[in-house]
Design a protein around this motif. Structure first.
Motif, PDB file in Angstrom:
ATOM      1  N   ALA A 517      62.542  54.357  46.722  1.00 29.38           N
ATOM      2  CA  ALA A 517      61.786  53.128  47.008  1.00 29.38           C
ATOM      3  C   ALA A 517      60.289  53.237  46.719  1.00 29.38           C
ATOM      4  O   ALA A 517      59.717  52.330  46.100  1.00 29.38           O
ATOM      5  CB  ALA A 517      62.021  52.704  48.457  1.00 29.38           C
ATOM      6  N   PRO A 518      59.595  54.306  47.147  1.00 32.36           N
ATOM      7  CA  PRO A 518      58.146  54.348  46.881  1.00 32.36           C
ATOM      8  C   PRO A 518      57.792  54.336  45.401  1.00 32.36           C
ATOM      9  O   PRO A 518      56.698  53.894  45.033  1.00 32.36           O
ATOM     10  CB  PRO A 518      57.719  55.668  47.535  1.00 32.36           C
ATOM     11  CG  PRO A 518      58.754  55.949  48.569  1.00 32.36           C
ATOM     12  CD  PRO A 518      60.033  55.446  47.975  1.00 32.36           C
ATOM     13  N   PHE A 519      58.686  54.801  44.545  1.00 32.74           N
ATOM     14  CA  PHE A 519      58.425  54.803  43.112  1.00 32.74           C
ATOM     15  C   PHE A 519      58.808  53.473  42.462  1.00 32.74           C
ATOM     16  O   PHE A 519      58.146  53.017  41.524  1.00 32.74           O
ATOM     17  CB  PHE A 519      59.197  55.947  42.443  1.00 32.74           C
ATOM     18  CG  PHE A 519      58.842  57.307  42.949  1.00 32.74           C
ATOM     19  CD1 PHE A 519      57.647  57.907  42.590  1.00 32.74           C
ATOM     20  CD2 PHE A 519      59.691  57.995  43.805  1.00 32.74           C
ATOM     21  CE1 PHE A 519      57.303  59.168  43.053  1.00 32.74           C
ATOM     22  CE2 PHE A 519      59.365  59.250  44.291  1.00 32.74           C
ATOM     23  CZ  PHE A 519      58.160  59.840  43.913  1.00 32.74           C
ATOM     24  N   LEU A 520      59.867  52.867  42.950  1.00 33.35           N
ATOM     25  CA  LEU A 520      60.360  51.640  42.323  1.00 33.35           C
ATOM     26  C   LEU A 520      59.588  50.406  42.765  1.00 33.35           C
ATOM     27  O   LEU A 520      59.441  49.458  41.983  1.00 33.35           O
ATOM     28  CB  LEU A 520      61.844  51.447  42.649  1.00 33.35           C
ATOM     29  CG  LEU A 520      62.803  52.548  42.193  1.00 33.35           C
ATOM     30  CD1 LEU A 520      64.242  52.141  42.486  1.00 33.35           C
ATOM     31  CD2 LEU A 520      62.638  52.845  40.715  1.00 33.35           C
ATOM     32  N   ALA A 521      59.116  50.394  44.001  1.00 37.45           N
ATOM     33  CA  ALA A 521      58.464  49.193  44.536  1.00 37.45           C
ATOM     34  C   ALA A 521      57.298  48.718  43.664  1.00 37.45           C
ATOM     35  O   ALA A 521      57.199  47.508  43.368  1.00 37.45           O
ATOM     36  CB  ALA A 521      58.013  49.432  45.976  1.00 37.45           C
ATOM     37  N   PRO A 522      56.380  49.585  43.212  1.00 33.89           N
ATOM     38  CA  PRO A 522      55.282  49.095  42.361  1.00 33.89           C
ATOM     39  C   PRO A 522      55.781  48.543  41.030  1.00 33.89           C
ATOM     40  O   PRO A 522      55.176  47.619  40.473  1.00 33.89           O
ATOM     41  CB  PRO A 522      54.411  50.343  42.144  1.00 33.89           C
ATOM     42  CG  PRO A 522      54.794  51.293  43.227  1.00 33.89           C
ATOM     43  CD  PRO A 522      56.228  51.020  43.507  1.00 33.89           C
ATOM     44  N   ARG A 523      56.868  49.057  40.520  1.00 36.86           N
ATOM     45  CA  ARG A 523      57.393  48.572  39.238  1.00 36.86           C
ATOM     46  C   ARG A 523      58.055  47.213  39.408  1.00 36.86           C
ATOM     47  O   ARG A 523      57.950  46.355  38.532  1.00 36.86           O
ATOM     48  CB  ARG A 523      58.360  49.610  38.657  1.00 36.86           C
ATOM     49  CG  ARG A 523      57.579  50.851  38.275  1.00 36.86           C
ATOM     50  CD  ARG A 523      58.421  52.054  37.934  1.00 36.86           C
ATOM     51  NE  ARG A 523      57.497  53.172  37.720  1.00 36.86           N
ATOM     52  CZ  ARG A 523      57.169  53.659  36.531  1.00 36.86           C
ATOM     53  NH1 ARG A 523      57.669  53.146  35.427  1.00 36.86           N
ATOM     54  NH2 ARG A 523      56.319  54.661  36.432  1.00 36.86           N
ATOM     55  N   LEU A 524      58.721  47.025  40.522  1.00 31.99           N
ATOM     56  CA  LEU A 524      59.269  45.702  40.802  1.00 31.99           C
ATOM     57  C   LEU A 524      58.149  44.688  41.010  1.00 31.99           C
ATOM     58  O   LEU A 524      58.236  43.544  40.562  1.00 31.99           O
ATOM     59  CB  LEU A 524      60.168  45.771  42.039  1.00 31.99           C
ATOM     60  CG  LEU A 524      61.429  46.639  41.910  1.00 31.99           C
ATOM     61  CD1 LEU A 524      62.106  46.799  43.261  1.00 31.99           C
ATOM     62  CD2 LEU A 524      62.396  46.044  40.902  1.00 31.99           C
TER      63      LEU A 524
END
Length: 786
Positions: A517-524
């Motif tokens: 989640a911490p890595f994907l959230a900014p990309r979303l």
């Protein structure tokens, strides 16, 4: 137009040359920029937003820094290795960017002249090399207008294409005569989420046409939402093919729509010269690449619709016609495409191309994430890094003299990891241990080793050492993830062999991501809208927690168009497929399969938890029913073997295929009608109980609560695989089939709540002579406890 994109279009020339690598990590680049800024005076301004226009072209970007006292505008470039090794065309591009920024600053502040400084910052030595030029505002304006004029013909073409594209999309009609049941619900949800710039989770059953049911509404919403691009992201190759077929159908249904569709494939599949390095002295398709790129780009985008769809084959043909690299032609064409179809990693990985371009170019993009239940495991792998001590030993043996000291230092730091742990085979679980974090001393030794390897590679660009390069890139990935290490990941040490072997002193180090989640959230968050869809997104909170979805994510559960009478779902409630009972399960499973085949001959799939279990059951069934054809999935099947396996499921055929649950044949395959009439699933799909998975369970429990730890680690992923496998049976409104769920745990109300709502599940028991659970006292109690 972004300044960087403008300069890359007008100022790049000569060879494609990737020898000036390796580059700093993103974190090192950010830290380097910050350090340069910190060394400047109080009047220094960082990250200056600049914008200017020439005729109908607006150019914007951010300059790294401006010293008002010295009237000096700086562009900071971090690097590692020897600056003298930088190709000339890289330096020319840097100056082009800085000159554009120089004119935009002069225009903004009314300056008559400005000093331009290229600041090359060596992340190893932390030394700066400044190249300074003084330019008048009129000379910079003339340079800016020349670059814009070079681009303007293309820009006008792009503006015309965008206007025509948006007009055609606004008038776009659904390419079929009518929506399938459930398909309109899905399409409306995608359209509304795009209109509201929201994230959508859509659980939609297999067979309703999710691909075109998501692409059509997002394209329809693109003009009003001013979307620049649509990215259709998939987990597997069949998903890309379905998307390309849907886009081709849309193109054929709307002759006025000239949609630019691009397929991105992995580098090893696109490269024509895998034995050559990516520079002009080695690869003929890299030599003069930028000189021939404009003609190749124009030819690729001028292809008439609907054949304008640039899948892998079409892109390769254009590239080879113009003698340019297909892989890097594809990367260039991303900027000029309307829809890009590619793997998850092109947007979500650590160095993802699509995400980087989205941020750099400030695009408004719509994301469609196909079969999104796969994203949890795929993202975990993207943000996991391993180092193998045996690889380090091999590198040390063959390394150049200049690398001996840093590699020896790393070897000693690695051995200290063993000394600081329980080094005795008598300690609790000595083969696998988890530490709080990678030790700073080890990370320092690793950084020094990678810096030394980078310098050595720079000094010897013609030498190809595959072993050294592999270790180097593994070490870089490990270092990058160590910089962002936190409670979302584990740091563990695994011994390479048994305590009695020579390999006991060797180990593997792993930064193992658990919660991406911490890595994907900014990309979303970088996307204008996101739609994640799959037939198995329940429970909603499981995916929202692990993928980092926004709190206002919309949830839609699309009703199934299939009638309960189409699929008979039978739970064999007196059978255990747990590891200790598998040998005893073979006879009753084989007997049940034989009875079902005799009652309704046809094509069936059997799903097992492992290749060993598969081979045992296939052998038993072959012995019991030698008159029934059978074929099996094997380890490491190539594409041709997978195609042959699926071809056995012919219309009106009869036989049984054996496959592994969660493998290539458990999802993403389409066998409608009587090509497949039933499935036997002899496993709950739970992950293996081992020290790694137990540590994952504990980490999830610490983050989300112990009450969710087992379900998030074992139950939910397992049942998802089961539902996906069962979904192979019913593909159309006319299909009829049967699914056997062969394990007593499927009778649990908790498990049944995770099954599709439209299923009508019936509990059955084997004949008394075959009843297994009753023959194994205590199993039912043990299973309830489990």
């Amino acid at each position: 137009m972004a300044v960087r994109a403008l300069c890359e279009f007008t100022a790049k020339q000569g060879d494609l040359d990737l020898r000036f690598t390796p580059s700093p990590t993103a974190q090192q680049g950010i830290a380097g920029h910050a350090l340069v800024a910190a060394r400047r005076g109080a009047a220094y301004q960082s990250e200056i937003s600049l914008e200017g226009s020439y005729q109908e072209l607006r150019v914007r970007g951010r300059a790294d820094g401006y010293d008002a006292g010295g009237n000096q505008l700086e562009e900071v470039k971090t690097f590692r290795g020897e600056l003298a090794a930088m190709p000339d065309n890289h330096r020319q591009l840097h100056w082009a960017q800085l000159k554009i920024y120089g004119w935009l600053l002069c225009q903004k502040l009314g300056l008559a002249e400005v000093r331009l400084a290229l600041v090359y910052f060596d992340i190893g030595s932390q030394q700066e090399t400044l190249l300074v030029q003084l330019h008048s505002a009129p000379s910079l304006q003339a340079y800016f207008e020349t670059q814009c004029e070079q681009f303007l013909g293309w820009a006008r073409q792009e503006l015309a294409h965008r206007a025509a594209r948006d007009a055609a999309l606004a008038a776009l009609a659904f390419p079929h005569a009518a929506f399938r049941p459930g398909q309109r619900d899905l399409a409306e949800a995608v359209y509304r989420s795009a209109a509201g710039s929201r994230c959508l989770m859509a659980q939609a059953p297999t067979g309703i046409g999710k691909t075109i049911g998501t692409l059509f509404p997002l394209l329809k919403a693109a003009p009003r939402q001013q979307l620049d691009k649509v990215f259709f992201l998939t987990a597997k190759t069949p998903g890309r093919r379905l998307a390309l077929d849907a886009l081709a159908l849309i193109g054929r249904s709307a002759p006025a729509l000239r949609l630019r569709v691009l397929e991105l494939v992995a580098r090893d599949k696109a490269c024509e010269h895998l034995d050559s390095a990516c520079h002009g002295a080695s690869c003929p398709l890299a030599k003069g690449f930028y000189d021939r790129l404009p003609a190749a780009r124009s030819a690729a985008l001028a292809r008439p619709a609907p054949s304008g769809l640039l899948d892998h084959t079409a892109l390769r043909a254009v590239a080879l016609t113009h003698a340019v690299c297909p892989y890097y032609l594809g990367q260039d064409l991303v900027r000029w495409s309307d829809v890009v179809v590619g793997d998850y990693n092109y947007y979500f990985d650590t160095s993802a191309l699509l995400h980087a371009l989205t941020v750099a170019s400030q695009w408004r993009v719509g994301l469609l994430v196909d079969e999104a239940h796969n994203l949890v495991e795929r993202a975990r792998k993207m943000y996991t890094a391993e180092l193998d001590q045996a690889s380090l030993a091999a590198v040390r043996r063959s390394a150049a003299p200049a690398l001996k000291k840093p590699l020896d230092r790393l070897h000693r730091a690695w051995r200290e990891l063993h000394k600081n742990s329980a080094d005795s085979p008598d300690s609790p679980n000595p083969a696998y241990q988890v530490r709080p974090a990678p030790p700073d001393k080890f990370l320092l030794a690793l950084q020094q080793a990678t810096s030394a390897i980078a310098e050595d590679m720079e000094q010897q660009p013609a030498r190809v050492d595959a072993l050294l390069q592999r270790f180097y890139f593994d070490a870089l990935q490990f270092s990058r993830l160590a910089e962002s290490f936190g409670s979302h990941s584990l740091f563990d040490i695994t011994r390479a062999g048994p305590a009695s072997s020579a390999d006991w002193r060797l180990s593997q180090l792993c930064i193992r991501n658990v919660v991406p989640a911490p890595f994907l959230a900014p990309r979303l968050a970088a996307a204008r809208s996101v739609a994640l869809f799959s037939a198995t997104l329940s429970p909603q909170a499981y995916h929202a927690d692990l993928l980092g979805l926004p709190a206002d994510t919309v949830w839609v559960d699309v009703p199934s168009p299939f009638a309960a009478g189409q699929l008979s779902v039978q739970v064999v409630a007196d059978l255990s497929t747990r590891l200790p009972h598998r040998a005893l399960s073979l006879a009753p499973i084989s007997a049940l399969m034989a009875r079902q085949f005799a009652a309704r001959p046809g094509n069936y799939l059997v799903f097992l938890s492992s290749y060993d279990y598969l081979e045992q059951l296939a052998q038993r069934f072959g012995h019991d029913c030698p008159h029934i054809a059978l074929w099996t999935q094997t380890r490491r099947m190539d594409e041709a073997a997978r195609t042959e396996f699926l071809a056995r499921f012919a219309a009106n055929g009869q036989g049984v295929g054996f496959a592994v649950l969660g493998g290539a044949f458990a999802e993403g395959i389409d066998l409608p009608g009587d090509r497949l009439i039933g499935a036997f699933i002899a496993t709950l799909g739970l992950a293996q109980l081992n020290p790694v998975n137990e540590q994952i369970r504990q980490r999830i429990g610490a983050r989300f609560g112990t009450h969710l730890a087992h379900d998030y680690t074992y139950l939910y992923p397992g049942v998802q695989k089961v539902v996906q496998a069962a979904g192979r049976v019913i593909r159309t409104l006319s299909d009829q089939g049967i699914v056997y769920l062969m394990d007593d745990r499927f009778a649990s109300p908790k498990v049944q709540r995770l099954l599709p709502r439209w299923w009508q599940v019936r509990l059955i028991q084997q004949a008394p002579a075959l009843q297994l659970v009753q023959a194994l006292p205590g199993i039912q109690d043990a299973s309830r406890q489990a």
